[in-house]
Design a protein around this motif. Structure first.
Motif, PDB file in Angstrom:
ATOM      1  N   GLU A 132     -13.236  -4.510  -5.309  1.00 23.88           N
ATOM      2  CA  GLU A 132     -12.625  -5.495  -6.198  1.00 23.88           C
ATOM      3  C   GLU A 132     -13.673  -6.145  -7.086  1.00 23.88           C
ATOM      4  OE1 GLU A 132      -9.084  -7.790  -4.426  1.00 23.88           O
ATOM      5  OE2 GLU A 132     -10.363  -7.370  -2.697  1.00 23.88           O
ATOM      6  N   ARG A 142      -7.450 -15.608  -1.462  1.00 20.52           N
ATOM      7  CA  ARG A 142      -6.531 -14.494  -1.239  1.00 20.52           C
ATOM      8  C   ARG A 142      -7.218 -13.427  -0.403  1.00 20.52           C
ATOM      9  NH1 ARG A 142      -1.719 -12.749  -4.465  1.00 20.52           N
ATOM     10  NH2 ARG A 142      -1.262 -10.614  -3.856  1.00 20.52           N
ATOM     11  N   VAL A 145      -8.131  -6.658  -0.830  1.00 15.52           N
ATOM     12  CA  VAL A 145      -7.158  -5.607  -1.118  1.00 15.52           C
ATOM     13  C   VAL A 145      -6.881  -4.761   0.120  1.00 15.52           C
ATOM     14  CG1 VAL A 145      -8.970  -4.055  -1.942  1.00 15.52           C
ATOM     15  CG2 VAL A 145      -6.619  -3.680  -2.669  1.00 15.52           C
ATOM     16  N   TRP A 150      -2.878  -5.189  -2.746  1.00 12.19           N
ATOM     17  CA  TRP A 150      -2.716  -5.529  -4.165  1.00 12.19           C
ATOM     18  C   TRP A 150      -4.095  -5.595  -4.813  1.00 12.19           C
ATOM     19  CZ3 TRP A 150       1.736  -6.613  -7.108  1.00 12.19           C
ATOM     20  CH2 TRP A 150       2.941  -6.565  -6.393  1.00 12.19           C
ATOM     21  N   ALA A 152      -6.099  -6.541  -8.540  1.00  5.87           N
ATOM     22  CA  ALA A 152      -5.958  -7.201  -9.837  1.00  5.87           C
ATOM     23  C   ALA A 152      -7.175  -6.944 -10.699  1.00  5.87           C
ATOM     24  CB  ALA A 152      -5.751  -8.704  -9.650  1.00  5.87           C
ATOM     25  N   ARG A 156      -6.274 -14.343 -10.194  1.00  3.37           N
ATOM     26  CA  ARG A 156      -4.864 -14.693 -10.118  1.00  3.37           C
ATOM     27  C   ARG A 156      -4.678 -16.196 -10.294  1.00  3.37           C
ATOM     28  NH1 ARG A 156      -6.072 -10.919  -6.020  1.00  3.37           N
ATOM     29  NH2 ARG A 156      -4.821  -9.013  -6.111  1.00  3.37           N
ATOM     30  N   ASP A 187      -1.682  -7.097 -11.881  1.00  4.21           N
ATOM     31  CA  ASP A 187      -1.789  -7.159 -10.426  1.00  4.21           C
ATOM     32  C   ASP A 187      -0.963  -5.996  -9.889  1.00  4.21           C
ATOM     33  OD1 ASP A 187      -2.613  -8.079  -8.005  1.00  4.21           O
ATOM     34  OD2 ASP A 187      -1.666 -10.046  -8.150  1.00  4.21           O
ATOM     35  N   VAL A 188      -1.621  -5.016  -9.306  1.00  4.81           N
ATOM     36  CA  VAL A 188      -0.990  -3.737  -8.986  1.00  4.81           C
ATOM     37  C   VAL A 188      -0.792  -3.582  -7.482  1.00  4.81           C
ATOM     38  CG1 VAL A 188      -1.213  -1.233  -9.177  1.00  4.81           C
ATOM     39  CG2 VAL A 188      -2.045  -2.709 -11.027  1.00  4.81           C
ATOM     40  N   GLU A 189       0.413  -3.215  -7.090  1.00  3.62           N
ATOM     41  CA  GLU A 189       0.702  -2.942  -5.682  1.00  3.62           C
ATOM     42  C   GLU A 189       0.296  -1.505  -5.369  1.00  3.62           C
ATOM     43  OE1 GLU A 189       4.287  -3.574  -2.426  1.00  3.62           O
ATOM     44  OE2 GLU A 189       4.807  -3.247  -4.528  1.00  3.62           O
ATOM     45  N   SER A 192       3.024  -0.217   0.274  1.00  6.45           N
ATOM     46  CA  SER A 192       3.903  -1.106   1.026  1.00  6.45           C
ATOM     47  C   SER A 192       4.008  -0.538   2.436  1.00  6.45           C
ATOM     48  CB  SER A 192       5.285  -1.202   0.365  1.00  6.45           C
ATOM     49  OG  SER A 192       5.889   0.088   0.293  1.00  6.45           O
ATOM     50  N   SER A 201       1.930   3.712  -3.414  1.00  2.29           N
ATOM     51  CA  SER A 201       2.625   3.501  -4.684  1.00  2.29           C
ATOM     52  C   SER A 201       2.350   4.645  -5.650  1.00  2.29           C
ATOM     53  CB  SER A 201       2.189   2.177  -5.317  1.00  2.29           C
ATOM     54  OG  SER A 201       0.849   2.261  -5.783  1.00  2.29           O
TER      55      SER A 201
END
Length: 328
Positions: A132, A142, A145, A150, A152, A156, A187-189, A192, A201
């Motif tokens: 990151e 936060r 990742v 997530w 970014a 954020r 901000d990318v997922e 899940s 994803s």
């Protein structure tokens, strides 16, 4: 007296090289909705693709100084998010419509191979290489990742759970780390989870796919997603029996290349923006990067230092009744 130092050759990490074309040209990255629309949809797709593929080849020739460029083509079929039809029914239809439009598909891949192939968890391995980009003023509120899934491209919007003694502040906007005048924050997922099972994803699998096409994926120094030649027989009725990556054209240039060009419907624009964000924050195998740099120098080819800049795109407008992005 000089002491001799002995090392076992197996202790020296080695990165095996892969053959490289000048350009990897992707002719399609279609989903169940596209195939459900019938052969007419494929026909329209390849008719449009043909125009842009010719332009991409001309661009590659310009970059090689007029020399005949080594260009390979590939096509990706989604068998990860949905299993539609069978290889035996679907692939001949794809190849027929491509041939009808005058397009040759050299390599065909399954999207599930970007998650795992040949007993190697490719997506998980790439996830461990994410680094990151720290943003100015960030304070680590936060989780990383690796925990939340997530990623970014900046800072954020701060949460309101700061310590009680901290200065009370109003709302603050997110900030892009490398913004020019104004921020374009993403901000990318990446995945899940449900019942302990991880679902990667689409942007993350596409990032793995780009790394493979750029010849930058390795497992313990060995290449992964190595093409397997197809003998020209019938395709299997089960997706799991289809090799992860097939070489359909025995005369094709190498699968991996110095650069990639991907021709897609414009509904994929947001996904590919996310792909570039992921590539920008992936620590690629240093040995593979060095090999590409040395070989491109010998060929007198300029290759961008940033991996994300090696991937180019063409987005075309689809017919009005084309599949929506909801199925992606």
């Amino acid at each position: 007296m000089t002491e001799a130092v002995f090392r076992e050759t197996t202790a020296e990490p080695r990165t095996q090289s892969v053959p490289l074309a000048h350009l990897s040209l992707e002719l399609g990255h279609l989903y169940m909705e596209d195939f459900e629309a019938g052969p007419e949809r494929l026909r329209e797709h390849f008719a449009e693709i043909r125009l842009w593929a010719d332009a991409a080849r001309a661009s590659a020739a310009r970059r090689t100084g007029g020399r005949s460029p080594r260009v390979s083509t590939c096509f990706l079929i989604d068998d990860y998010f949905s299993r539609f039809s069978t290889p035996a029914e679907l692939i001949p239809s794809v190849l027929h419509e491509a041939e009808r439009a005058g397009v040759v598909i050299d390599y065909l891949a399954r999207e599930s191979a970007c998650a795992a192939a040949d007993r190697i968890e490719l997506a998980e391995a790439v996830s461990h290489r994410l680094v990151e980009s720290p943003s100015p003023g960030s304070y680590g509120s936060r989780p990383p990742v690796s925990e939340v899934g997530w990623l970014a491209n900046g800072q954020r919007t701060p949460t309101s759970d700061r310590a009680a003694l901290d200065e009370v502040r109003g709302w603050q906007p997110p900030q892009e780390t490398a913004a020019r005048n104004h921020s374009v924050f993403m901000d990318v997922e990446l995945w899940s989870e449900r019942d302990g099972v991880r679902l990667w994803s689409c942007p993350f699998l596409a990032a793995v796919w780009q790394l493979a096409r750029l010849g930058l994926l390795r497992h313990l120094g060995e290449p992964v997603l190595v093409p397997r030649p197809w003998n020209g027989g019938d395709f299997p009725h089960d997706w799991d029996r289809l090799p992860p990556l097939l070489q359909l054209n025995p005369k094709a240039a190498a699968f991996s290349a110095y650069r990639t060009c991907t021709v897609l419907p414009n509904r994929f624009l947001a996904i590919e923006d996310a792909v570039r964000l992921i590539l920008d924050q992936t620590q690629v195998d240093a040995g593979a990067l060095q090999q590409v740099a040395e070989r491109s120098a010998r060929e007198r080819l300029a290759v961008p230092g940033a991996v994300a800049q090696r991937a180019t795109y063409v987005f075309y407008e689809e017919p009005v009744n084309s599949p929506s992005e909801e199925g992606i």
